[in-house]
Scaffold this active site. Structure first.
Site, PDB file in Angstrom:
ATOM      1  N   GLU A  33      30.812  47.344  38.735  1.00 33.14           N
ATOM      2  CA  GLU A  33      32.169  47.683  39.192  1.00 33.14           C
ATOM      3  C   GLU A  33      32.091  48.092  40.660  1.00 33.14           C
ATOM      4  O   GLU A  33      31.292  48.931  41.035  1.00 33.14           O
ATOM      5  CB  GLU A  33      32.756  48.820  38.342  1.00 33.14           C
ATOM      6  CG  GLU A  33      34.069  49.392  38.848  1.00 33.14           C
ATOM      7  CD  GLU A  33      35.152  48.342  39.108  1.00 33.14           C
ATOM      8  OE1 GLU A  33      35.452  47.537  38.214  1.00 33.14           O
ATOM      9  OE2 GLU A  33      35.692  48.320  40.249  1.00 33.14           O
ATOM     10  N   GLY A  38      38.157  51.063  35.139  1.00 29.76           N
ATOM     11  CA  GLY A  38      39.472  50.909  34.500  1.00 29.76           C
ATOM     12  C   GLY A  38      40.338  49.907  35.239  1.00 29.76           C
ATOM     13  O   GLY A  38      41.356  49.465  34.718  1.00 29.76           O
ATOM     14  N   GLY A  39      39.952  49.562  36.483  1.00 27.34           N
ATOM     15  CA  GLY A  39      40.626  48.494  37.212  1.00 27.34           C
ATOM     16  C   GLY A  39      42.080  48.787  37.545  1.00 27.34           C
ATOM     17  O   GLY A  39      42.501  49.939  37.665  1.00 27.34           O
ATOM     18  N   THR A  40      42.848  47.722  37.680  1.00 29.92           N
ATOM     19  CA  THR A  40      44.242  47.809  38.132  1.00 29.92           C
ATOM     20  C   THR A  40      45.093  48.629  37.175  1.00 29.92           C
ATOM     21  O   THR A  40      45.833  49.524  37.589  1.00 29.92           O
ATOM     22  CB  THR A  40      44.849  46.383  38.224  1.00 29.92           C
ATOM     23  OG1 THR A  40      43.981  45.568  39.002  1.00 29.92           O
ATOM     24  CG2 THR A  40      46.225  46.414  38.845  1.00 29.92           C
ATOM     25  N   CYS A  41      45.023  48.303  35.894  1.00 29.53           N
ATOM     26  CA  CYS A  41      45.911  48.938  34.912  1.00 29.53           C
ATOM     27  C   CYS A  41      45.822  50.452  35.006  1.00 29.53           C
ATOM     28  O   CYS A  41      46.817  51.144  35.150  1.00 29.53           O
ATOM     29  CB  CYS A  41      45.544  48.464  33.503  1.00 29.53           C
ATOM     30  SG  CYS A  41      46.439  49.325  32.226  1.00 29.53           S
ATOM     31  N   HIS A 440      67.787  54.113   9.519  1.00 28.94           N
ATOM     32  CA  HIS A 440      68.972  54.525  10.280  1.00 28.94           C
ATOM     33  C   HIS A 440      68.776  55.952  10.796  1.00 28.94           C
ATOM     34  O   HIS A 440      68.272  56.789  10.069  1.00 28.94           O
ATOM     35  CB  HIS A 440      70.219  54.483   9.387  1.00 28.94           C
ATOM     36  CG  HIS A 440      71.417  55.067  10.064  1.00 28.94           C
ATOM     37  ND1 HIS A 440      72.117  54.382  11.038  1.00 28.94           N
ATOM     38  CD2 HIS A 440      72.018  56.286   9.954  1.00 28.94           C
ATOM     39  CE1 HIS A 440      73.108  55.141  11.467  1.00 28.94           C
ATOM     40  NE2 HIS A 440      73.067  56.299  10.833  1.00 28.94           N
TER      41      HIS A 440
HETATM   42  C1  LIG Z   1      52.161  47.895  39.785  1.00 29.87           C
HETATM   43  C2  LIG Z   1      51.654  47.204  38.548  1.00 29.87           C
HETATM   44  C3  LIG Z   1      52.123  47.590  37.313  1.00 29.87           C
HETATM   45  C4  LIG Z   1      51.662  46.954  36.170  1.00 29.87           C
HETATM   46  N1  LIG Z   1      52.156  47.341  34.947  1.00 29.87           N
HETATM   47  C5  LIG Z   1      51.734  46.717  33.843  1.00 29.87           C
HETATM   48  C6  LIG Z   1      52.209  47.109  32.569  1.00 29.87           C
HETATM   49  O1  LIG Z   1      53.027  48.026  32.451  1.00 29.87           O
HETATM   50  N2  LIG Z   1      51.742  46.462  31.476  1.00 29.87           N
HETATM   51  C7  LIG Z   1      50.826  45.451  31.571  1.00 29.87           C
HETATM   52  O2  LIG Z   1      50.412  44.907  30.554  1.00 29.87           O
HETATM   53  N3  LIG Z   1      50.344  45.061  32.766  1.00 29.87           N
HETATM   54  C8  LIG Z   1      50.782  45.668  33.900  1.00 29.87           C
HETATM   55  N4  LIG Z   1      50.268  45.292  35.104  1.00 29.87           N
HETATM   56  C9  LIG Z   1      49.243  44.236  35.144  1.00 29.87           C
HETATM   57  C10 LIG Z   1      47.877  44.805  34.730  1.00 29.87           C
HETATM   58  O3  LIG Z   1      47.578  45.933  35.517  1.00 29.87           O
HETATM   59  C11 LIG Z   1      46.817  43.754  34.909  1.00 29.87           C
HETATM   60  O4  LIG Z   1      47.238  42.589  34.255  1.00 29.87           O
HETATM   61  C12 LIG Z   1      45.490  44.200  34.276  1.00 29.87           C
HETATM   62  O5  LIG Z   1      45.032  45.380  34.884  1.00 29.87           O
HETATM   63  C13 LIG Z   1      44.467  43.082  34.443  1.00 29.87           C
HETATM   64  O6  LIG Z   1      43.250  43.527  33.978  1.00 29.87           O
HETATM   65  P1  LIG Z   1      41.917  42.745  34.266  1.00 29.87           P
HETATM   66  O7  LIG Z   1      41.005  43.159  33.187  1.00 29.87           O
HETATM   67  O8  LIG Z   1      42.152  41.323  34.451  1.00 29.87           O
HETATM   68  O9  LIG Z   1      41.416  43.239  35.695  1.00 29.87           O
HETATM   69  P2  LIG Z   1      41.537  44.580  36.500  1.00 29.87           P
HETATM   70  O10 LIG Z   1      42.093  45.671  35.676  1.00 29.87           O
HETATM   71  O11 LIG Z   1      42.221  44.290  37.765  1.00 29.87           O
HETATM   72  O12 LIG Z   1      40.023  44.953  36.780  1.00 29.87           O
HETATM   73  C14 LIG Z   1      39.192  44.176  37.574  1.00 29.87           C
HETATM   74  C15 LIG Z   1      38.056  45.046  38.067  1.00 29.87           C
HETATM   75  O13 LIG Z   1      37.079  44.232  38.695  1.00 29.87           O
HETATM   76  C16 LIG Z   1      36.591  44.894  39.843  1.00 29.87           C
HETATM   77  N5  LIG Z   1      36.045  43.872  40.737  1.00 29.87           N
HETATM   78  C17 LIG Z   1      36.714  42.889  41.395  1.00 29.87           C
HETATM   79  N6  LIG Z   1      35.864  42.106  42.089  1.00 29.87           N
HETATM   80  C18 LIG Z   1      34.632  42.610  41.867  1.00 29.87           C
HETATM   81  C19 LIG Z   1      33.332  42.250  42.304  1.00 29.87           C
HETATM   82  N7  LIG Z   1      33.144  41.182  43.094  1.00 29.87           N
HETATM   83  N8  LIG Z   1      32.300  43.008  41.935  1.00 29.87           N
HETATM   84  C20 LIG Z   1      32.477  44.073  41.120  1.00 29.87           C
HETATM   85  N9  LIG Z   1      33.672  44.461  40.659  1.00 29.87           N
HETATM   86  C21 LIG Z   1      34.733  43.728  41.026  1.00 29.87           C
HETATM   87  C22 LIG Z   1      37.808  45.601  40.400  1.00 29.87           C
HETATM   88  O14 LIG Z   1      37.437  46.673  41.231  1.00 29.87           O
HETATM   89  C23 LIG Z   1      38.485  46.068  39.111  1.00 29.87           C
HETATM   90  O15 LIG Z   1      38.077  47.347  38.744  1.00 29.87           O
HETATM   91  C24 LIG Z   1      50.700  45.926  36.268  1.00 29.87           C
HETATM   92  C25 LIG Z   1      50.198  45.552  37.522  1.00 29.87           C
HETATM   93  C26 LIG Z   1      50.668  46.176  38.646  1.00 29.87           C
HETATM   94  C27 LIG Z   1      50.116  45.764  39.977  1.00 29.87           C
END
Ligand SMILES: Cc1cc2nc3c(=O)[nH]c(=O)nc-3n(C[C@H](O)[C@H](O)[C@H](O)COP(=O)(O)OP(=O)(O)OC[C@H]3O[C@@H](n4cnc5c(N)ncnc54)[C@H](O)[C@@H]3O)c2cc1C
Length: 458
Positions: A33, A38-41, A440
């Site tokens: 990582e 935990g990434g984007t979510c 209800h």
């Molecule tokens: C503002 C916003 C609100 C959202 N709200 C919702 C919601 O309410 N419900 C919903 O279902 N979805 C929502 N989403 C979408 C959701 O966040 C994403 O679809 C989800 O997080 C995708 O998960 P993932 O596992 O694909 O990757 P991510 O969660 O993005 O994780 C990818 C990880 O890989 C890491 N990484 C990237 N490149 C490299 C590399 N080269 N080397 C090592 N690590 C790397 C990153 O740092 C990151 O931690 C929202 C998105 C945004 C932007």
């Protein structure tokens, strides 16, 4: 060179879960990582935005307290530092949970750094080169920045930098009237900002049906959000302490200035800096990794899960990707992406819960269908709660009686949609839910009633 059975790149939604399953199956696993566990979510997407939605809802209801016979003395004030602190605290719990679960996982080594392919089964991270026969890519996506003249010269915000905002922007300009932009629009309007949404297309959330777009635009406008559709931003510039957007709309030029600008015009996969070419992994023209129905890339032994494969853009699709890969690899269960029914929510208030096809898609399909629409003002629970905006719409195949899709824009729409979604997965006829006795007073009790009122889609 350390050798592993499996390398997981990215600790987003599917990577950590898969690492746990693989480690439990006795595999020697490495997970890499580069930023926040935990990434984007967890860090800049679902979790923080939903805590902001919750704070904004409280402010909104507090302002309406008198409607419910509750007195609040004085004006409702929003303490943005406290709002952010609450958001940070919730995020920290989730992020630490993921991080600790991986760092204490037996059979799993955690690397913190940027991963890059150096060959098809070799990945470099920091000063190490790791090798494994199986590699799982879960690198997610980031905000796409459109090539608008001047944008690189102003301090614009994205969904990531919005997470550091602990003040009230006096006027927030939002580029993009889709899911991300609209959640922020309502939230900051409710916190007290002036908000302008600038959308290139003819309507907001253009993937939804026209009636849904119009209803969402309607309640946002009622709350004071300035919604500009058919508006192309052709340039931005700093003007003193303001940011000005030059807009071309139906052939006319205008300008709007605000204190801050959020760019919410789409996402792009984090695949441009992953060395995919060194491994020979194919992508589409937008950089999404090409995968088959079981999420295998074109290179044997390499899978792509989550947003980076372009097969979904949600946390639940990424999680479902993990389930599909784990089932195929470890459980001899041939689960497939094509088994899933698209479903998602827009977390405005009221929220939009979506499952399956839109009405427009059903019409395009050209087969006989039935439709039922119910206004939320006719739902007793919504009436009792004083939250009657929106409507629920269900579409059914006339011949098979199976539900084709639903759009629930209204109180608890994000929850109620699941009663329809589960029937769709069961491939059961709508008559099953029509005959079910619901509780209800709930919003869900009206789903059987809606089935009684199905009529031909003209
Ligand atoms: C503002 C916003 C609100 C959202 N709200 C919702 C919601 O309410 N419900 C919903 O279902 N979805 C929502 N989403 C979408 C959701 O966040 C994403 O679809 C989800 O997080 C995708 O998960 P993932 O596992 O694909 O990757 P991510 O969660 O993005 O994780 C990818 C990880 O890989 C890491 N990484 C990237 N490149 C490299 C590399 N080269 N080397 C090592 N690590 C790397 C990153 O740092 C990151 O931690 C929202 C998105 C945004 C932007």
């Amino acid at each position: 060179m350390p050798n592993y059975d499996a390398i997981v790149i990215g600790a987003g939604q599917s990577g950590p879960a898969l690492a746990r399953r693989l480690a439990a199956a006795g595999r020697k696993v490495a997970i890499i990582e580069r930023k926040l566990f935990g990434g984007t979510c967890v860090n800049t997407g679902c979790t923080p935005t939903k805590t902001l939605v919750a704070s904004a809802y409280v402010a909104h209801v507090a302002r309406r307290a008198g409607d419910y016979g509750v007195g609040i003395k004085g004006a409702v004030n929003v303490d943005m530092k406290a709002v952010k602190a609450r958001k940070d605290a919730v995020v920290a719990v989730f992020r630490n949970g993921v991080e600790q679960s991986l760092k204490t996982l037996r059979g799993c080594t955690v690397y913190e750094g940027h991963a890059r392919f150096v060959a098809d089964k070799k990945v470099a991270v920091n000063d190490s080169e790791l090798a494994a026969d199986q590699i799982f890519i879960n690198v997610g996506a980031r905000a796409a920045i459109p090539p608008i003249p001047g944008l690189d010269k102003i301090p614009y915000l994205t969904n990531s930098s919005m997470m550091d905002v602990d003040f009230l922007p006096s006027h927030l300009l939002i580029l993009g009237g889709s899911y991300v932009g609209l959640e922020f629009a309502q939230v900051f309007r409710r916190f007290g900002s002036e908000v302008t949404v600038i959308e290139f297309g003819a309507r907001l959330i253009s993937r939804e049906d026209q009636d849904v777009s119009e209803a969402v635009a309607g309640f946002l406008k009622e709350e004071g959000v300035d919604v500009r559709v058919d508006s192309k931003v052709i340039g931005v510039e700093k003007q003193g302490s303001s940011i000005a957007a030059k807009i071309e709309s139906t052939g006319r030029l205008s300008q709007i200035a605000g204190s801050h600008m959020l760019v919410a015009t789409g996402r792009r996969p984090n695949t441009d800096d992953l060395g995919l070419d060194r491994a020979g992994i194919s992508t589409d023209a937008h950089g999404y990794i090409l995968v088959d129905d079981q999420l295998r890339t074109n290179i044997s032994g390499i899978w792509a899960m989550g947003d980076c494969n372009g097969r979904g853009a949600f946390t639940h699709t990424s999680w479902n990707d993990f389930e599909i890969v784990a089932a195929n690899l470890l459980d001899n269960d041939r689960r497939r992406v094509s088994d899933r029914i698209m479903a998602y929510a827009l977390y405005t208030d009221p929220p939009l819960g979506r499952a399956g096809m839109t009405e427009a898609e059903v019409r395009k399909r050209g087969k006989p269908a039935l439709i039922s629409i119910l206004a939320m003002k006719d739902v007793m629970r919504a009436y009792e709660r004083g939250e009657t905006k929106g409507f629920m719409k269900i579409l059914v195949d006339r011949d098979t009686k199976q539900i084709l899709g639903a759009s629930f824009l209204g109180l608890e729409g994000d929850e109620v949609i699941h009663s329809v979604l589960d029937i769709m997965y069961a491939k059961a006829p709508y008559t099953v839910i029509q005959r079910a006795m619901h509780i209800h007073p709930t919003v869900s009790e009206f789903i059987p009633t809606m089935m009684d009122k199905l009529k031909p889609l003209q």
